[in-house]
Write a protein that holds these residues in place. Structure first.
Motif, PDB file in Angstrom:
ATOM      1  N   SER A  97      46.537  36.058  29.999  1.00 25.26           N
ATOM      2  CA  SER A  97      46.588  37.137  29.012  1.00 25.26           C
ATOM      3  C   SER A  97      45.229  37.326  28.349  1.00 25.26           C
ATOM      4  O   SER A  97      44.770  38.449  28.133  1.00 25.26           O
ATOM      5  N   LEU A  98      44.567  36.207  28.029  1.00 26.16           N
ATOM      6  CA  LEU A  98      43.246  36.294  27.405  1.00 26.16           C
ATOM      7  C   LEU A  98      42.240  36.942  28.337  1.00 26.16           C
ATOM      8  O   LEU A  98      41.452  37.799  27.922  1.00 26.16           O
ATOM      9  N   SER A  99      42.242  36.546  29.610  1.00 31.05           N
ATOM     10  CA  SER A  99      41.237  37.073  30.539  1.00 31.05           C
ATOM     11  C   SER A  99      41.379  38.582  30.707  1.00 31.05           C
ATOM     12  O   SER A  99      40.377  39.314  30.699  1.00 31.05           O
ATOM     13  N   VAL A 100      42.601  39.073  30.845  1.00 33.71           N
ATOM     14  CA  VAL A 100      42.778  40.507  31.051  1.00 33.71           C
ATOM     15  C   VAL A 100      42.507  41.277  29.760  1.00 33.71           C
ATOM     16  O   VAL A 100      42.027  42.418  29.795  1.00 33.71           O
ATOM     17  N   ALA A 101      42.759  40.669  28.601  1.00 35.83           N
ATOM     18  CA  ALA A 101      42.435  41.323  27.331  1.00 35.83           C
ATOM     19  C   ALA A 101      40.921  41.479  27.178  1.00 35.83           C
ATOM     20  O   ALA A 101      40.434  42.526  26.733  1.00 35.83           O
ATOM     21  N   MET A 102      40.174  40.443  27.565  1.00 41.40           N
ATOM     22  CA  MET A 102      38.712  40.529  27.491  1.00 41.40           C
ATOM     23  C   MET A 102      38.170  41.584  28.441  1.00 41.40           C
ATOM     24  O   MET A 102      37.227  42.312  28.114  1.00 41.40           O
ATOM     25  N   MET A 103      38.759  41.668  29.648  1.00 36.99           N
ATOM     26  CA  MET A 103      38.321  42.681  30.596  1.00 36.99           C
ATOM     27  C   MET A 103      38.591  44.083  30.058  1.00 36.99           C
ATOM     28  O   MET A 103      37.774  45.000  30.222  1.00 36.99           O
ATOM     29  N   SER A 104      39.724  44.256  29.391  1.00 40.33           N
ATOM     30  CA  SER A 104      40.065  45.551  28.807  1.00 40.33           C
ATOM     31  C   SER A 104      39.038  45.950  27.753  1.00 40.33           C
ATOM     32  O   SER A 104      38.545  47.085  27.737  1.00 40.33           O
ATOM     33  N   VAL A 105      38.702  45.016  26.886  1.00 42.69           N
ATOM     34  CA  VAL A 105      37.718  45.302  25.835  1.00 42.69           C
ATOM     35  C   VAL A 105      36.366  45.653  26.450  1.00 42.69           C
ATOM     36  O   VAL A 105      35.710  46.618  26.041  1.00 42.69           O
ATOM     37  N   GLY A 106      35.950  44.881  27.464  1.00 43.68           N
ATOM     38  CA  GLY A 106      34.679  45.152  28.114  1.00 43.68           C
ATOM     39  C   GLY A 106      34.617  46.541  28.725  1.00 43.68           C
ATOM     40  O   GLY A 106      33.621  47.264  28.584  1.00 43.68           O
ATOM     41  N   SER A 107      35.677  46.939  29.423  1.00 45.94           N
ATOM     42  CA  SER A 107      35.701  48.258  30.053  1.00 45.94           C
ATOM     43  C   SER A 107      35.711  49.382  29.023  1.00 45.94           C
ATOM     44  O   SER A 107      35.029  50.407  29.186  1.00 45.94           O
ATOM     45  N   LEU A 108      36.491  49.214  27.972  1.00 44.50           N
ATOM     46  CA  LEU A 108      36.556  50.244  26.938  1.00 44.50           C
ATOM     47  C   LEU A 108      35.226  50.387  26.200  1.00 44.50           C
ATOM     48  O   LEU A 108      34.852  51.487  25.781  1.00 44.50           O
ATOM     49  N   VAL A 126      24.474  47.005  23.938  1.00 45.50           N
ATOM     50  CA  VAL A 126      25.943  46.992  23.934  1.00 45.50           C
ATOM     51  C   VAL A 126      26.473  46.857  25.364  1.00 45.50           C
ATOM     52  O   VAL A 126      27.465  46.177  25.615  1.00 45.50           O
ATOM     53  N   LEU A 127      25.783  47.511  26.319  1.00 42.23           N
ATOM     54  CA  LEU A 127      26.187  47.420  27.721  1.00 42.23           C
ATOM     55  C   LEU A 127      26.115  45.974  28.204  1.00 42.23           C
ATOM     56  O   LEU A 127      27.002  45.507  28.938  1.00 42.23           O
ATOM     57  N   VAL A 128      25.073  45.260  27.805  1.00 42.13           N
ATOM     58  CA  VAL A 128      24.954  43.847  28.171  1.00 42.13           C
ATOM     59  C   VAL A 128      26.126  43.046  27.618  1.00 42.13           C
ATOM     60  O   VAL A 128      26.712  42.205  28.307  1.00 42.13           O
ATOM     61  N   CYS A 129      26.489  43.300  26.363  1.00 43.30           N
ATOM     62  CA  CYS A 129      27.626  42.597  25.753  1.00 43.30           C
ATOM     63  C   CYS A 129      28.919  42.875  26.511  1.00 43.30           C
ATOM     64  O   CYS A 129      29.727  41.966  26.742  1.00 43.30           O
ATOM     65  N   ALA A 130      29.107  44.134  26.915  1.00 42.87           N
ATOM     66  CA  ALA A 130      30.311  44.492  27.671  1.00 42.87           C
ATOM     67  C   ALA A 130      30.346  43.779  29.000  1.00 42.87           C
ATOM     68  O   ALA A 130      31.398  43.281  29.436  1.00 42.87           O
ATOM     69  N   ARG A 131      29.195  43.701  29.669  1.00 42.57           N
ATOM     70  CA  ARG A 131      29.149  43.029  30.975  1.00 42.57           C
ATOM     71  C   ARG A 131      29.352  41.525  30.828  1.00 42.57           C
ATOM     72  O   ARG A 131      29.946  40.886  31.702  1.00 42.57           O
ATOM     73  N   LEU A 132      28.867  40.941  29.739  1.00 44.34           N
ATOM     74  CA  LEU A 132      29.126  39.527  29.477  1.00 44.34           C
ATOM     75  C   LEU A 132      30.621  39.266  29.339  1.00 44.34           C
ATOM     76  O   LEU A 132      31.142  38.281  29.869  1.00 44.34           O
ATOM     77  N   LEU A 133      31.308  40.140  28.633  1.00 45.35           N
ATOM     78  CA  LEU A 133      32.761  40.007  28.490  1.00 45.35           C
ATOM     79  C   LEU A 133      33.447  40.112  29.845  1.00 45.35           C
ATOM     80  O   LEU A 133      34.357  39.330  30.156  1.00 45.35           O
ATOM     81  N   GLN A 134      33.024  41.071  30.657  1.00 45.77           N
ATOM     82  CA  GLN A 134      33.640  41.254  31.973  1.00 45.77           C
ATOM     83  C   GLN A 134      33.406  40.052  32.875  1.00 45.77           C
ATOM     84  O   GLN A 134      34.313  39.583  33.561  1.00 45.77           O
ATOM     85  N   GLY A 135      32.177  39.552  32.891  1.00 50.73           N
ATOM     86  CA  GLY A 135      31.876  38.406  33.725  1.00 50.73           C
ATOM     87  C   GLY A 135      32.597  37.159  33.275  1.00 50.73           C
ATOM     88  O   GLY A 135      33.104  36.376  34.099  1.00 50.73           O
ATOM     89  N   PHE A 136      32.640  36.940  31.967  1.00 49.04           N
ATOM     90  CA  PHE A 136      33.362  35.800  31.409  1.00 49.04           C
ATOM     91  C   PHE A 136      34.838  35.876  31.781  1.00 49.04           C
ATOM     92  O   PHE A 136      35.448  34.887  32.194  1.00 49.04           O
ATOM     93  N   SER A 137      35.403  37.073  31.646  1.00 50.41           N
ATOM     94  CA  SER A 137      36.810  37.290  31.995  1.00 50.41           C
ATOM     95  C   SER A 137      37.068  37.027  33.463  1.00 50.41           C
ATOM     96  O   SER A 137      38.016  36.319  33.818  1.00 50.41           O
ATOM     97  N   MET A 138      36.213  37.578  34.348  1.00 49.40           N
ATOM     98  CA  MET A 138      36.431  37.413  35.779  1.00 49.40           C
ATOM     99  C   MET A 138      36.284  35.958  36.205  1.00 49.40           C
ATOM    100  O   MET A 138      36.994  35.477  37.093  1.00 49.40           O
ATOM    101  N   GLY A 139      35.370  35.242  35.569  1.00 50.82           N
ATOM    102  CA  GLY A 139      35.210  33.830  35.877  1.00 50.82           C
ATOM    103  C   GLY A 139      36.480  33.037  35.622  1.00 50.82           C
ATOM    104  O   GLY A 139      36.852  32.170  36.414  1.00 50.82           O
TER     105      GLY A 139
END
Length: 445
Positions: A97-108, A126-139
């Motif tokens: 649940s946490l991983s998909v929530a982080m991915m949602s925030v990153g995409s939005l 801000v784009l870098v922060c979003a990509r960090l969230l996405q990468g962290f989530s995918m990991g």
């Protein structure tokens, strides 16, 4: 779906079987959406790079966007460590649940961030922060979702069900590509895509990730986790511990790395680099190469559960040896043949043959790793070694191939892929067969 998740034993009724199936679907659907969100960045960067990195040539803008994309891969091991440890300590459902929530925030964030023209250097920041969230989530997503499906799947058909993990990876990529084609050809003009249309896939991804979060909040926790959740103080302290993983389970960790080395390099070679190889070396047009590789990838998806089912029938090791032997001894002649052909049909057959060999790895490697580690460090053990190998070797595969080609030694790359597959082949021969010696099953008794 039940509003209150519960632990499942082997299903004894239609209701329990239905709940198990819904949990598997919920985990798999979330994985598709995660991969869609993660890959949409690279696929649509050709349109939004100008919005975040103005000035200079288009190549410079794309390089800046690619550098930010790479951050998502670099941070994956950290996400795998943190979310994998959470999954082993607090439960698979919580971590998913946490991983998909982080991915949602990153995409939005990507969808809603103003352009450089509006907020200046804050836009790429801000784009870098979003990509960090996405990468962290995918990991964290990759290892945890594989662990969840491995523990949730029925014992006799575990290979078949976990084979769908790789289906979700390819499906996420194909969904993003399909959306791009629809927007390009049916909905928007190139100017509209560059001005604001590139936000659409990220907005869709963010909303879909919220839906996946809803699905995952209702999935059941696995028996394997619940049994260890009631252990003593020592066992509780060891759950999700990196030190325990590297010391007490170092042999399994090395096996996990060995399993991944050849398959990771082969995956990036046969699913990503091959399209460029057919253009730069074989001489096909971009459209021809894209069509050949896309059709081959669609068929490759169906290979995954079938190879997984085969592992249920004859064992994990024989299926992995399909990749180990094929990758070691057939990569070089296959790549030479593909580089020399002028027939699209032959190129397709060779492409599909390479993906069939790869399926010996990609269909069951998540399951085999899950069957090696105890529940207290399973999500961490499955995800972290693979994330490290993927970041170090997967991320450099295409770069190495292009550098060797540019240096006039393209064939050296073929031998490199074969050598990596040989490392995995040795691992497959030394490690135990896990179909009948799965720790998942041993913990159930």
């Amino acid at each position: 779906m039940s509003a209150t998740p519960r632990t499942l034993n082997l299903p004894a009724s239609k209701s329990e079987r239905r709940t198990r199936l819904r949990s598997i679907i919920g985990g798999s659907a979330g994985n598709v959406i995660e991969w869609y969100d993660f890959l949409a960045y690279s696929i649509f960067s050709i349109y939004f790079s100008k919005a975040f990195f103005p000035g200079g040539s288009q190549t410079a803008q794309l390089l800046n966007a690619a550098a930010v994309a790479a951050i998502g891969y670099v941070v994956r091991p950290l996400g795998s460590w943190a979310i994998g440890a959470l999954a082993d300590r607090r439960g698979r459902r919580v971590a998913l649940s946490l991983s998909v929530a982080m991915m949602s925030v990153g995409s939005l964030i990507v969808a809603l961030t103003p352009t450089y023209a509006t907020i200046g250097v804050a836009a790429p920041a801000v784009l870098v922060c979003a990509r960090l969230l996405q990468g962290f989530s995918m990991g964290g997503e990759a290892g945890t979702s594989a662990t969840y499906l491995s523990e949730m799947a029925p014992t006799g058909r575990r290979g078949f069900f976990v084979g769908f993990v790789q289906v979700t990876v390819v499906m996420g990529q194909l969904v993003a590509l399909a959306l791009m084609l629809v927007l390009q050809r049916l909905v928007l003009t190139p100017t509209q895509l560059e001005e604001w249309g590139w936000r659409i896939p990220f907005a869709i991804g963010g909303v879909l990730a919220v839906f996946a979060l809803y699905l995952r909040r209702g999935i059941a926790e696995t028996d394997a986790f619940e049994r260890h959740d009631t252990g003593g103080a020592t066992q509780q302290a060891e759950r999700g511990s990196l030190l325990v993983l590297l010391v007490k389970h170092r042999r399994q960790t090395f096996w996990s790395i060995g399993i991944s080395v050849g398959g990771t390099v082969a995956f990036y070679t046969f699913t990503i680099y091959l399209q460029k190889f057919m253009v730069n070396t074989t001489g096909f047009s971009r459209n021809e190469a894209t069509l050949i590789t896309t059709i081959a990838l669609v068929i490759y998806m169906f290979f995954q559960p079938l190879f997984g089912l085969l592992s249920d029938l004859i064992g994990r090791r024989p299926v992995m040896l399909i990749f180990g032997i094929g990758g070691t001894f057939l990569t070089v002649p296959l790549m030479h043949a593909l580089g020399a052909t002028h027939s699209a049909l032959t190129a397709f057959a060779l492409n599909l043959g390479a993906l069939a060999i790869l399926s010996g790895f990609s269909s069951i490697h998540w399951l085999v790793k899950s069957e090696l580690f105890p529940a207290k460090v399973r999500a961490l053990g499955v995800g972290l070694p693979f994330a490290v190998v993927s970041s170090v070797m997967g991320g450099t595969t295409e770069f190495l191939a292009l550098r060797l080609k540019n240096a006039g030694h393209e064939a050296w790359f073929f031998y490199y892929v074969s050598a990596c597959a040989a490392v995995s082949l040795v691992t497959y021969l030394l490690m135990p067969e896990t179909r009948h010696r799965s720790i998942i099953d041993e913990e159930a008794h």
